[in-house]
Design a protein around this motif. Structure first.
Motif, PDB file in Angstrom:
ATOM      1  N   PRO A  61      -0.417  -7.220 -21.700  1.00 29.64           N
ATOM      2  CA  PRO A  61      -0.044  -6.714 -20.382  1.00 29.64           C
ATOM      3  C   PRO A  61      -0.465  -5.253 -20.183  1.00 29.64           C
ATOM      4  N   ILE A  62      -0.834  -4.929 -18.955  1.00 28.66           N
ATOM      5  CA  ILE A  62      -1.086  -3.547 -18.548  1.00 28.66           C
ATOM      6  C   ILE A  62       0.100  -3.113 -17.693  1.00 28.66           C
ATOM      7  N   ALA A  63       0.889  -2.190 -18.211  1.00 28.86           N
ATOM      8  CA  ALA A  63       2.111  -1.770 -17.524  1.00 28.86           C
ATOM      9  C   ALA A  63       1.789  -0.932 -16.292  1.00 28.86           C
ATOM     10  N   CYS A  64       2.607  -1.092 -15.272  1.00 30.02           N
ATOM     11  CA  CYS A  64       2.474  -0.273 -14.073  1.00 30.02           C
ATOM     12  C   CYS A  64       3.016   1.123 -14.373  1.00 30.02           C
ATOM     13  N   PRO A  65       2.547   2.145 -13.671  1.00 33.01           N
ATOM     14  CA  PRO A  65       3.053   3.509 -13.879  1.00 33.01           C
ATOM     15  C   PRO A  65       4.565   3.565 -13.699  1.00 33.01           C
ATOM     16  N   ALA A  66       5.225   4.345 -14.506  1.00 33.39           N
ATOM     17  CA  ALA A  66       6.684   4.435 -14.471  1.00 33.39           C
ATOM     18  C   ALA A  66       7.202   4.920 -13.127  1.00 33.39           C
ATOM     19  N   ASP A  67       6.418   5.737 -12.437  1.00 35.55           N
ATOM     20  CA  ASP A  67       6.879   6.290 -11.165  1.00 35.55           C
ATOM     21  C   ASP A  67       6.485   5.425  -9.965  1.00 35.55           C
ATOM     22  N   MET A  68       5.917   4.234 -10.208  1.00 35.64           N
ATOM     23  CA  MET A  68       5.522   3.359  -9.100  1.00 35.64           C
ATOM     24  C   MET A  68       6.770   2.692  -8.516  1.00 35.64           C
ATOM     25  N   SER A  69       6.900   2.723  -7.210  1.00 28.48           N
ATOM     26  CA  SER A  69       8.057   2.124  -6.559  1.00 28.48           C
ATOM     27  C   SER A  69       7.974   0.597  -6.600  1.00 28.48           C
ATOM     28  N   ALA A  70       9.107  -0.043  -6.375  1.00 31.00           N
ATOM     29  CA  ALA A  70       9.153  -1.507  -6.398  1.00 31.00           C
ATOM     30  C   ALA A  70       8.282  -2.096  -5.287  1.00 31.00           C
ATOM     31  N   ILE A  71       8.265  -1.447  -4.132  1.00 29.52           N
ATOM     32  CA  ILE A  71       7.439  -1.927  -3.019  1.00 29.52           C
ATOM     33  C   ILE A  71       5.958  -1.824  -3.379  1.00 29.52           C
ATOM     34  N   ALA A  72       5.571  -0.692  -3.962  1.00 29.87           N
ATOM     35  CA  ALA A  72       4.164  -0.513  -4.348  1.00 29.87           C
ATOM     36  C   ALA A  72       3.755  -1.530  -5.408  1.00 29.87           C
ATOM     37  N   ALA A  73       4.680  -1.841  -6.329  1.00 36.66           N
ATOM     38  CA  ALA A  73       4.371  -2.804  -7.382  1.00 36.66           C
ATOM     39  C   ALA A  73       4.112  -4.201  -6.827  1.00 36.66           C
ATOM     40  N   MET A  74       4.721  -4.512  -5.673  1.00 31.24           N
ATOM     41  CA  MET A  74       4.519  -5.818  -5.055  1.00 31.24           C
ATOM     42  C   MET A  74       3.071  -6.020  -4.603  1.00 31.24           C
ATOM     43  N   PHE A  75       2.387  -4.920  -4.302  1.00 28.66           N
ATOM     44  CA  PHE A  75       1.022  -5.007  -3.784  1.00 28.66           C
ATOM     45  C   PHE A  75      -0.029  -4.482  -4.768  1.00 28.66           C
ATOM     46  N   ALA A  76       0.424  -3.968  -5.925  1.00 32.34           N
ATOM     47  CA  ALA A  76      -0.506  -3.386  -6.894  1.00 32.34           C
ATOM     48  C   ALA A  76      -1.399  -4.469  -7.498  1.00 32.34           C
ATOM     49  N   THR A  77      -2.663  -4.143  -7.690  1.00 32.27           N
ATOM     50  CA  THR A  77      -3.625  -5.086  -8.282  1.00 32.27           C
ATOM     51  C   THR A  77      -4.170  -4.617  -9.628  1.00 32.27           C
ATOM     52  N   SER A  78      -3.758  -3.421 -10.061  1.00 34.87           N
ATOM     53  CA  SER A  78      -4.335  -2.851 -11.282  1.00 34.87           C
ATOM     54  C   SER A  78      -3.401  -2.930 -12.486  1.00 34.87           C
ATOM     55  N   CYS A  79      -2.205  -3.451 -12.305  1.00 37.03           N
ATOM     56  CA  CYS A  79      -1.268  -3.556 -13.431  1.00 37.03           C
ATOM     57  C   CYS A  79      -0.561  -4.900 -13.374  1.00 37.03           C
TER      58      CYS A  79
END
Length: 568
Positions: A61-79
């Protein structure tokens, strides 16, 4: 006698599914199983969690940045997505199953099982297609919407679509009939999970974990089976009864009624809410066990599972992998007991009675839950496994018996809709059971309780839930006389029109049997209505059962192979 020119009702209407004379009622259970075995894959969706948690990283797994919001994580394609986020699909499945069954249960009674089954097929399989697109685009919200929400609606409609129909076809064996169909929902994961694993391995590449392709293939396979099942549904003509069967005479103060209660009245009665509590408490206890079965076996017995006198925390990585394989066999064995219990206990209830069957569930369940900590401290794996096998059989049996219990109390006229409302108890239990078990475990471990003993209090609390369920079941009494529908209500204009249309369709069949020579009955507008006259060919019945029996047998075989590891 002249050939009738009555225009046929629409293909998807309930009236069009009224069975011809000579129709074999044993064709209806495999139609129900065809749908339930497909939507039952909801239980096996966890097979996708690990691959999806590395859909971007592929190997890890590639973890999302710790400071990424939950909303941003819903649309993130790089993690990659977290398993906890993916797990919301499982929650959505059962919340939407219960709520959609409650909302559209009344519609199903009027629309008929064919239309409901087809809508279920489009929702469940369409949800898989949307989820495949979500995986391809790496948008988790599309998985929640596709499989979680739209697929969850398909689960609800597919789950209740055969209930009323089967009860009407098998008034002499209500429990067995619903047990056959609902057994399929418990068995869906046995077929779907190994199939999904095989497909993911086939489609996996250095740049893909193979999940979106698997979703598409499974959607196509499920769509064929579900549409076939929906088109195979038939409803009996008004007043039909099995040949040679005579309804038992009503006894004074009997719990089994021969009259009917309307949906709008039924859900306001004490009997409905007592049965709601019965189902919710039985399911809460059982679903809590299902969710923790694998880690519980590993943490309670630790190294004893592989012949070492070590606790779970003292094992190394390779040893933990060994006992994880054994725990997987334990989970598979519980799945088999869940399925077998749905058919066995529901069939048993035809002889023992629904109320007494639930008394057995709660009394025996209480004894077994209370006994589990003792068997664990004794170090007896066999007794521990046997206790949970019986517990899970009664968990499945509770699901399969409740529709017949509702028919006994409220009659068969609107039992599908009433069952739909009652399934909100399942949605509630789907949240209550796992949350209760998981938080109790974490609290006890945080308080310094050894892992091997962390489940003791949990088992006693679950046993307490069953005591409450027993009390609710014992309080169930026959419905008050004034709440039953009158003959005038049963023959109101809408119902009379429906009955007349059913009789007209059936009359077409009879006219054909007497006169028609070319296989069709003339209809207005130049069309024709296909008619199945005479007895249903035995070969068709056998083929229908093989179509659902062979996949189910394959799933059982795969599961047994895994379960054998537990006793080696």
């Amino acid at each position: 006698m002249s050939v009738t020119t009555l225009a046929p009702p629409p293909f998807l209407s309930r009236e069009r599914t009224v069975a011809a004379a000579g129709f074999n009622r044993w064709l209806v259970p495999p139609a129900a199983l065809a749908i339930h075995l497909c939507i039952g894959m909801a239980y096996g969706f966890s097979v996708f969690w690990l691959p999806l948690s590395r859909a971007v990283g592929i190997t890890k797994p590639i973890a999302c940045p710790a400071d990424m919001s939950a909303i941003a994580a819903m649309f993130a394609t790089s993690c990659d997505w977290q398993i906890s986020s993916l797990g919301w699909m499982y929650t959505l499945f059962f919340v939407l199953l219960g709520s959609s069954a409650a909302v559209w249960g009344g519609w199903l009674e009027h629309a008929g099982p064919r239309k409901a089954g087809l809508v279920s097929a489009f929702c469940w399989c369409g949800g898989l297609v949307i989820s495949a697109l979500g995986v391809y685009l790496h948008q988790i919200w599309m998985l929640w919407l596709g499989s979680g929400v739209i697929g969850g609606i398909g689960l609800g409609l597919g789950y209740i679509s055969p209930v009323s129909t089967l009860i009407k076809w098998f008034p002499d064996r209500r429990g067995m009939a619903t047990g056959m169909a609902i057994m399929g929902f418990g068995g869906g994961a046995m077929i779907g999970a190994p199939l999904a694993n095989m497909l993911m391995q086939h489609f996996a590449t250095p740049t893909s974990v193979g999940v979106w392709q698997t979703f598409l293939v499974m959607a196509a396979i499920y769509f064929v089976f579900m549409v076939g099942g929906a088109l195979g549904y038939r409803v009996p003509r008004e007043g039909w009864a099995p040949k040679g069967w005579t309804p038992p005479k009503p006894a004074a103060n009997a719990l089994v009624t021969h009259r009917h209660v309307h949906l709008d009245v039924a859900w306001k009665t004490p009997q409905f809410w007592l049965l709601w509590a019965v189902l919710c408490l039985n399911v809460s206890a059982g679903i809590g066990v299902i969710g923790m079965a694998s880690p519980m076996l590993q943490e309670v017995f630790g190294g004893k599972l592989i012949g070492l006198d070590l606790t779970f925390s003292q094992l190394d990585a390779s040893q933990k992998a060994q006992i994880a394989a054994i725990a997987a066999g334990f989970t598979g064995l519980l799945s088999l007991c869940n399925i077998g219990g749905r058919f066995a206990w529901a069939s048993f209830s035809d002889r023992l009675g629904r109320k007494m069957t639930y008394v057995v569930f709660f009394v025996l369940g209480f004894a077994l839950y209370a006994m589990v900590p003792t068997t664990a401290h004794m170090g007896s794996v066999v007794l521990f496994v046997a206790a949970f096998c019986i517990i899970l059989s009664m968990y499945g049996g509770g699901f399969a018996t409740i529709p017949a219990y509702l028919a006994d109390i409220f009659g068969t006229h609107m039992v599908g809709a009433i069952h739909g409302r009652l399934l909100t108890a399942w949605a509630t239990a789907g949240v209550l059971g796992p949350v209760l078990v998981n938080y109790l475990r974490e609290y006890q471990i945080a308080s310094g309780v050894p892992q091997a003993a962390a489940y003791d209090q949990t088992m006693y609390i679950l046993a307490g839930l069953l005591v409450l369920g027993l009390v609710a079941n014992l309080l169930v009494k026959p419905v008050a006389e004034h709440l039953y529908m009158t003959d005038a209500q049963l023959k109101k204009p809408g119902a009379a029109a429906k009955a007349a249309e059913e009789d007209a369709v059936h009359a077409d069949f009879e006219d054909f049997e007497e006169e028609a020579k070319d296989g069709v009955v003339a209809a207005s507008g130049g069309g024709s209505t296909p008619v199945a006259s005479g007895s249903t060919p035995l070969a068709l019945v056998v083929a229908a059962w093989l179509a659902v029996g062979l996949p189910l047998a394959w799933g059982v075989w795969i599961t047994l192979q895994k379960a054998v590891i537990l006793f080696q």
